[in-house]
Design an enzyme around this catalytic site. Structure first.
Site, PDB file in Angstrom:
ATOM      1  N   CYS A  72     103.159 -42.474  34.302  1.00 15.20           N
ATOM      2  CA  CYS A  72     102.475 -42.977  33.113  1.00 15.20           C
ATOM      3  C   CYS A  72     103.281 -42.753  31.843  1.00 15.20           C
ATOM      4  O   CYS A  72     102.984 -43.349  30.803  1.00 15.20           O
ATOM      5  CB  CYS A  72     101.103 -42.322  32.971  1.00 15.20           C
ATOM      6  SG  CYS A  72     101.154 -40.542  32.638  1.00 15.20           S
ATOM      7  N   GLN A  73     104.309 -41.902  31.905  1.00 17.50           N
ATOM      8  CA  GLN A  73     105.003 -41.510  30.675  1.00 17.50           C
ATOM      9  C   GLN A  73     105.616 -42.701  29.947  1.00 17.50           C
ATOM     10  O   GLN A  73     105.657 -42.735  28.720  1.00 17.50           O
ATOM     11  CB  GLN A  73     106.093 -40.477  30.974  1.00 17.50           C
ATOM     12  CG  GLN A  73     105.567 -39.124  31.415  1.00 17.50           C
ATOM     13  CD  GLN A  73     105.338 -39.042  32.915  1.00 17.50           C
ATOM     14  OE1 GLN A  73     105.337 -40.059  33.606  1.00 17.50           O
ATOM     15  NE2 GLN A  73     105.128 -37.839  33.426  1.00 17.50           N
TER      16      GLN A  73
END
Length: 304
Positions: A72-73
């Protein structure tokens, strides 16, 4: 239902699946530490440690439910300025398409931050899933509504091999307060007025005292809950991969402990975590909240 878990981390998604009555046959992640702790908590599951963008998914067992939490970063608004590695992180979502193409399970559930849907290639990613025969039902859910003592909004894309997207009945559960997880007898406390404490932190604590009294939680890094912190009578704000929430108790304060973070994520009591706080927080902050995952899978089973 037989499930596999991609980008499995420490096992939050897998734990939720087990709570919902699934058998998690296989779990994979690129980080050896995550695989080690997933295996410690799910010894009955077969594990694979490798870069899933390079995986041969024919090695994975047949399954009814594919769970996946790609990185998700690269999508999170908290990532700061885009860098080349964000492109690589965003690309991990294509591994889900590859695995789905090989196995064509009846249900695929993908979890990510809500900003995943703002990805420039999200329409193409959806089109690839459609080409495989999946109808997509994206929904943003808050873990607090599943009874987790944390407000954590995440996008879940439920893909089913059906003509139309699945319609789920999700009943909101009573919100649990952060206070349920905080142990005021534990941890290493320090004075609020310790030399070197930033003026911004002190101002936030002073504002929190005026609003909430002697005991509350406040983001120590970043703003998170504004400049007044957050009452212990409501769920804590989103946990991340570092210990960023502080507990204030009168004139003393400390960071929220990883053991408390375990409960704030809805992980079971006794769920094994590394002794190193930084490593434990890295695993916690990347996890899916098990009660939320279980509630979603149960709703999918009812609607199927």
């Amino acid at each position: 239902m037989r499930a596999i878990d991609l980008f499995a981390g420490a096992g939050g998604f897998s734990t939720g699946a087990v709570l919902a009555g699934c058998r998690v046959l296989w779990a994979a992640n690129h980080w050896p530490v995550a695989v080690e702790w997933h295996a410690a908590n799910h010894p009955e599951t077969e594990h694979e440690c490798q870069d899933l963008q390079q995986a041969d998914f024919r090695a994975a067992p047949a399954h009814d439910l594919l769970l996946a939490s790609p990185a998700c970063q690269g999508h999170s608004p908290a990532r700061g300025k885009d860098r080349p590695h964000h492109d690589a992180q965003r690309a991990t979502a294509w591994a889900v398409v590859t695995c789905a193409e090989v196995h064509r399970p009846p249900v695929v559930v993908i979890e990510n931050v809500p900003a995943f849907s703002n990805w420039a290639l999200y329409p193409a990613w959806c089109a690839a899933m459609h080409a495989l025969g999946y109808a997509l039902a994206p929904m943003v859910l808050d873990a607090a509504d599943a009874g987790v003592p944390q407000q954590r909004r995440r996008l879940f894309v439920v893909a089913t091999r059906s003509r139309h997207p699945i319609e789920l009945q999700m009943h909101q559960r009573e919100h649990r307060p952060a206070a349920a997880a905080i142990d005021f007898t534990a941890g290493r406390w320090s004075p609020v007025q310790r030399p070197g404490r930033s003026a911004r932190t002190l101002a936030r604590i002073a504002a929190g005292r005026r609003r909430f009294g002697a005991r509350f939680v406040a983001p120590y890094y970043g703003s998170g809950s504004g400049e007044t912190g957050r009452s212990l009578d409501r769920p804590i704000g989103t946990l991340t991969t570092r210990a960023r929430w502080a507990v204030v108790d009168g004139e003393r304060m400390r960071m929220v402990l990883a053991t408390e973070g375990r409960e704030l994520m809805g992980l079971p009591d006794g769920y094994l975590l590394p002794a190193n706080e930084a490593t434990a927080w890295h695993l916690i902050g990347n996890a899916v909240c098990p009660p939320q995952a279980a509630q979603l899978i149960e709703a999918i089973r009812r609607a199927a």
